[in-house]
Design a protein around this motif. Structure first.
Motif, PDB file in Angstrom:
ATOM      1  N   ALA A 263       0.841  -1.217   0.000  1.00  8.79           N
ATOM      2  CA  ALA A 263       0.000   0.000   0.000  1.00  8.79           C
ATOM      3  C   ALA A 263       0.871   1.262   0.000  1.00  8.79           C
ATOM      4  CB  ALA A 263      -0.931  -0.008   1.206  1.00  8.79           C
ATOM      5  N   THR A 264       1.972   1.229   0.747  1.00 10.15           N
ATOM      6  CA  THR A 264       2.869   2.396   0.800  1.00 10.15           C
ATOM      7  C   THR A 264       3.558   2.602  -0.545  1.00 10.15           C
ATOM      8  OG1 THR A 264       3.270   1.858   3.122  1.00 10.15           O
ATOM      9  CG2 THR A 264       4.756   3.457   2.124  1.00 10.15           C
ATOM     10  N   ARG A 265       4.017   1.472  -1.124  1.00  9.05           N
ATOM     11  CA  ARG A 265       4.692   1.558  -2.423  1.00  9.05           C
ATOM     12  C   ARG A 265       3.730   2.070  -3.501  1.00  9.05           C
ATOM     13  NH1 ARG A 265       6.887  -3.913  -3.563  1.00  9.05           N
ATOM     14  NH2 ARG A 265       4.778  -4.060  -4.369  1.00  9.05           N
ATOM     15  N   ASP A 266       2.490   1.598  -3.451  1.00 10.10           N
ATOM     16  CA  ASP A 266       1.491   2.055  -4.429  1.00 10.10           C
ATOM     17  C   ASP A 266       1.220   3.554  -4.270  1.00 10.10           C
ATOM     18  OD1 ASP A 266       1.378  -0.509  -5.291  1.00 10.10           O
ATOM     19  OD2 ASP A 266      -0.606  -0.961  -4.441  1.00 10.10           O
ATOM     20  N   LEU A 267       1.093   3.995  -3.020  1.00  7.83           N
ATOM     21  CA  LEU A 267       0.833   5.427  -2.786  1.00  7.83           C
ATOM     22  C   LEU A 267       2.021   6.257  -3.260  1.00  7.83           C
ATOM     23  CD1 LEU A 267      -0.859   7.756  -1.692  1.00  7.83           C
ATOM     24  CD2 LEU A 267       0.015   7.250   0.603  1.00  7.83           C
ATOM     25  N   ARG A 268       3.237   5.804  -2.933  1.00  7.78           N
ATOM     26  CA  ARG A 268       4.431   6.532  -3.398  1.00  7.78           C
ATOM     27  C   ARG A 268       4.433   6.635  -4.917  1.00  7.78           C
ATOM     28  NH1 ARG A 268      10.719   4.631  -3.009  1.00  7.78           N
ATOM     29  NH2 ARG A 268       9.833   2.951  -4.281  1.00  7.78           N
ATOM     30  N   GLY A 269       4.108   5.522  -5.596  1.00  6.75           N
ATOM     31  CA  GLY A 269       4.087   5.512  -7.059  1.00  6.75           C
ATOM     32  C   GLY A 269       3.046   6.469  -7.618  1.00  6.75           C
ATOM     33  N   GLN A 270       1.861   6.428  -6.995  1.00  2.10           N
ATOM     34  CA  GLN A 270       0.773   7.314  -7.441  1.00  2.10           C
ATOM     35  C   GLN A 270       1.188   8.787  -7.275  1.00  2.10           C
ATOM     36  OE1 GLN A 270      -2.710   6.331  -5.126  1.00  2.10           O
ATOM     37  NE2 GLN A 270      -4.026   7.652  -6.359  1.00  2.10           N
ATOM     38  N   ILE A 271       1.790   9.093  -6.132  1.00  4.64           N
ATOM     39  CA  ILE A 271       2.250  10.468  -5.878  1.00  4.64           C
ATOM     40  C   ILE A 271       3.328  10.854  -6.889  1.00  4.64           C
ATOM     41  CG2 ILE A 271       3.575  11.887  -4.247  1.00  4.64           C
ATOM     42  CD1 ILE A 271       2.108  10.313  -1.974  1.00  4.64           C
ATOM     43  N   ASN A 272       4.291   9.968  -7.095  1.00  6.99           N
ATOM     44  CA  ASN A 272       5.429  10.329  -7.951  1.00  6.99           C
ATOM     45  C   ASN A 272       5.017  10.545  -9.404  1.00  6.99           C
ATOM     46  OD1 ASN A 272       7.073  10.382  -5.781  1.00  6.99           O
ATOM     47  ND2 ASN A 272       8.139   8.457  -6.194  1.00  6.99           N
ATOM     48  N   ARG A 273       3.927   9.891  -9.802  1.00  3.38           N
ATOM     49  CA  ARG A 273       3.448  10.113 -11.170  1.00  3.38           C
ATOM     50  C   ARG A 273       2.949  11.549 -11.363  1.00  3.38           C
ATOM     51  NH1 ARG A 273       1.896   4.845 -10.680  1.00  3.38           N
ATOM     52  NH2 ARG A 273      -0.239   5.211 -10.005  1.00  3.38           N
TER      53      ARG A 273
END
Ligand SMILES: O=C(O)c1cc(=O)[nH]c(=O)n1[C@@H]1O[C@H](COP(=O)(O)O)[C@@H](O)[C@H]1O
Length: 276
Positions: A263-273
């Motif tokens: 969940a943290t990795r997904d959120l980081r990815g979503q933010i970084n996009r």
């Protein structure tokens, strides 16, 4: 290390604007931990160990520990973060605010007892109530500006007369006052909820590159894209985007920490996009 310095370094090192909120609720723990003697510490430590390379900060919420008589677990948890992951700042979410003489004790509680790098505060009592914190140039002073809850509008949006005689919403007066008058040591940040993106944009326009703590993503339904569009600084940072329940309770089984990592990795990815 100064809070602001460690925050900037953690943004870069972990390529992350994600702050994981540590809000233990034993009723939501996986069954193998429930009722075990040190469940609060074991649960939170497992979350930290599974996510430390993905975050820019941790934010334990003090009432979640105190209500369980688990202040001792909170002390050990913060010590664990400092020892195992030096350089990841810990924000104690306490939302304190009291007359100066009492505020001094709250500052001692946050920085000497718990060894937090930053603390959340309510600015409503005015500058003298915050001064003991502002004086700690090495520590982060994170002041409520426009909170994420529906009732934020009740008081924070009220129109007031600013120092220049023009009317503006109270939260904008708060943002301006802190940026222009309270931030002499460069250690201030503001809380602006993800659920109010227009207000987030107004605050960003008033405070330059000052870091913003943005809760309200995940369980409260804030929109990541809108937060980045309205809140990021020119270099694509400036935000501590905080999520608690959506990460902590992403899984309910023995692999809960791995689910939290995903969940943290997904959120980081979503933010970084959307960092630009
Ligand atoms: O200061 C905070 O952290 C805070 C400010 C605010 O405006 N809204 C808000 O939700 N918080 C905190 O952020 C966390 C949000 O939790 P989740 O909704 O589970 O991500 C809780 O610990 C709240 O106390």
């Amino acid at each position: 290390m100064h809070f602001m310095q460690s925050l900037h370094q953690a943004w870069q090192r972990n390529d992350s604007l994600v702050c994981v909120g540590l809000d233990p609720e034993p009723a939501k723990f996986p069954s193998h931990l429930r009722g075990t003697p040190d469940a609060v510490f074991d649960f939170c430590r497992a979350i930290v160990d599974a996510t430390a390379d993905l975050v820019c900060a941790y934010k334990p919420q003090i009432a979640h520990f105190a209500a369980l008589r688990a202040e001792d677990a909170l002390e050990r948890l913060i010590a664990h973060i400092h020892t195992a992951y030096p350089g990841i700042p810990v924000i104690l979410d306490a939302k304190r605010g009291d007359i100066g003489s009492t505020a001094q004790h709250y500052a001692t509680e946050a920085f000497e007892r718990y060894k937090a790098d930053a603390v959340t505060l309510n600015p409503y009592l005015g500058r003298d109530s915050i001064q003991p914190f502002l004086d700690r140039a090495d520590k982060g002073v994170i002041l409520l500006c426009h909170t994420s809850n529906p009732g934020a509008a009740d008081l924070q949006d009220l129109s007031v007369e600013g120092t220049d005689g023009r009317r503006l919403p109270l939260y904008q007066h708060v943002a301006r006052t802190i940026a222009n008058e309270w931030n002499a040591n460069g250690n201030c940040a503001l809380v602006t909820g993800a659920t109010w993106p227009e207000q987030l944009a107004q605050v960003r326009a008033l405070v330059g590159d000052m870091p913003l703590l943005v809760p309200g993503i995940g369980a409260q339904g804030g929109d990541v894209e809108a937060v980045l569009r309205h809140g990021r600084t020119r270099n694509g940072t400036g935000l501590m985007i905080s999520s608690s329940r959506a990460i902590l309770y992403a899984g309910t089984g023995e692999d809960f920490a791995q689910a939290a990592r995903r969940a943290t990795r997904d959120l980081r990815g979503q933010i970084n996009r959307h960092r630009g």
